[in-house]
Motif scaffolding. Sequence first.
Motif, short mmCIF file in Angstrom:
data_model
loop_
_atom_site.label_atom_id
_atom_site.label_comp_id
_atom_site.label_asym_id
_atom_site.label_seq_id
_atom_site.Cartn_x
_atom_site.Cartn_y
_atom_site.Cartn_z
N HIS A 183 49.50 -79.90 -34.44
CA HIS A 183 49.62 -79.94 -35.89
C HIS A 183 48.32 -80.49 -36.51
O HIS A 183 48.03 -81.68 -36.44
N VAL A 220 46.22 -81.98 -39.21
CA VAL A 220 46.56 -82.75 -40.41
C VAL A 220 45.39 -82.79 -41.40
O VAL A 220 45.57 -82.71 -42.61
N PRO A 239 50.55 -84.97 -52.33
CA PRO A 239 51.96 -85.07 -51.99
C PRO A 239 52.19 -85.68 -50.61
O PRO A 239 51.27 -85.74 -49.78
N SER A 240 53.40 -86.12 -50.38
CA SER A 240 53.78 -86.72 -49.11
C SER A 240 53.43 -85.77 -47.95
O SER A 240 53.72 -84.58 -48.02
N GLY A 241 52.80 -86.32 -46.93
CA GLY A 241 52.50 -85.52 -45.74
C GLY A 241 51.19 -84.76 -45.80
O GLY A 241 50.84 -84.06 -44.85
N LYS A 296 46.87 -88.24 -46.49
CA LYS A 296 46.17 -89.36 -47.13
C LYS A 296 46.03 -90.56 -46.19
O LYS A 296 44.93 -91.10 -46.00
N1 LIG Z 1 52.37 -90.48 -35.44
C1 LIG Z 1 52.52 -89.23 -35.85
N2 LIG Z 1 52.87 -88.24 -34.99
C2 LIG Z 1 53.00 -86.97 -35.39
N3 LIG Z 1 52.80 -86.54 -36.66
C3 LIG Z 1 52.46 -87.48 -37.56
C4 LIG Z 1 52.29 -88.86 -37.23
N4 LIG Z 1 51.94 -89.56 -38.33
C5 LIG Z 1 51.89 -88.65 -39.33
N5 LIG Z 1 52.19 -87.41 -38.89
C6 LIG Z 1 52.20 -86.18 -39.69
O1 LIG Z 1 50.90 -85.98 -40.22
C7 LIG Z 1 50.97 -85.49 -41.54
C8 LIG Z 1 50.16 -86.38 -42.47
O2 LIG Z 1 50.72 -87.67 -42.49
P1 LIG Z 1 50.13 -88.81 -43.45
O3 LIG Z 1 50.94 -90.04 -43.19
O4 LIG Z 1 48.67 -88.88 -43.31
O5 LIG Z 1 50.49 -88.20 -44.89
P2 LIG Z 1 50.47 -88.91 -46.31
O6 LIG Z 1 49.80 -87.96 -47.23
O7 LIG Z 1 49.88 -90.28 -46.20
O8 LIG Z 1 52.02 -89.00 -46.64
P3 LIG Z 1 52.88 -90.13 -47.42
O9 LIG Z 1 52.44 -90.06 -48.86
O10 LIG Z 1 54.28 -89.67 -47.23
O11 LIG Z 1 52.59 -91.45 -46.77
C9 LIG Z 1 52.45 -85.40 -41.89
O12 LIG Z 1 52.86 -84.07 -41.72
C10 LIG Z 1 53.11 -86.30 -40.89
O13 LIG Z 1 54.41 -85.85 -40.60
#
Ligand SMILES: Nc1ncnc2c1ncn2[C@@H]1O[C@H](COP(=O)(O)OP(=O)(O)OP(=O)(O)O)[C@@H](O)[C@H]1O
Length: 233
Positions: free
Chosen positions: A19, A21, A40-42, A45
């Motif tokens: 995946h 990111v 947005p979430s995920g 960031k």
């Molecule tokens: N330890 C992990 N193992 C596998 N996938 C992960 C892990 N941590 C995060 N992800 C995935 O990586 C992607 C980015 O996560 P990240 O936490 O950086 O997003 P974010 O923009 O900070 O989200 P949020 O606002 O919800 O905190 C997401 O799809 C998440 O599900």
Amino acid sequence: MNAFTAIRLQGVSYAFGAHTVLNHIDLHIQPGSIVALLGPSGCGKSTLLRLLAGLSEPAEGEIWFGDRLVAKAGWTLPPEARDIGMVFQDYALWPHMSVAQNVAFPLKMRNVPRAEREQRVLQALERVGLADFAGRKPAGLSGGQQQRVALARAIVAEPGVLLFDEPLSNLDTALRESLCLEMARLLRQLGTTAVYVTHDHREAQLLADRIVHLASGTVESVRTVTSSSGEIA
Ligand SMILES: Nc1ncnc2c1ncn2[C@@H]1O[C@H](COP(=O)(O)OP(=O)(O)OP(=O)(O)O)[C@@H](O)[C@H]1O
């Protein structure tokens, strides 16, 4: 490093297994500017912030703080060697230590002598309006006060870069806005380069000079906030 550190990301990618990111992120952050990472979430960031902190290493690309390479594919300089201060959502204070001991910790790690330590801790606590709370334990403080302690701990060693991961999201709306404005004023006084993760547009506009919008692991836009009322160009 000094208080005016530029940050440069070149082709930075990161993946959890298959995946992806973050996908070839290029980003320049001017020394002394406050940048909000919004999206947005995920969208990646927190992952990007962890790379800036040295808590994860990129799969591809390079990260520079000023003229210092701090990460490249498969290698990262650890957080304690980066001259950074961090503030997290959950405060992450040590419960058995007093407020003053919590704030003094980064100075102890840097072997700052006791007398100077005490003076700088008091100064940092004055900056966040908590000089009278030095002897208390974190459990005796409100959420907003605990986050001010975390902020004092992040700035006490005058790091080149400050990193924030949704620091206000555990607080109620009214407190969030007032603390956000307080933090904006403090960051401008200090002139430290700051990266601030949030999913809250209003917070980003109140606080930042520039807003980097992430979407699906890429930089969708970089906008400059042109007035204190948060108007965006
Ligand atoms: N330890 C992990 N193992 C596998 N996938 C992960 C892990 N941590 C995060 N992800 C995935 O990586 C992607 C980015 O996560 P990240 O936490 O950086 O997003 P974010 O923009 O900070 O989200 P949020 O606002 O919800 O905190 C997401 O799809 C998440 O599900």
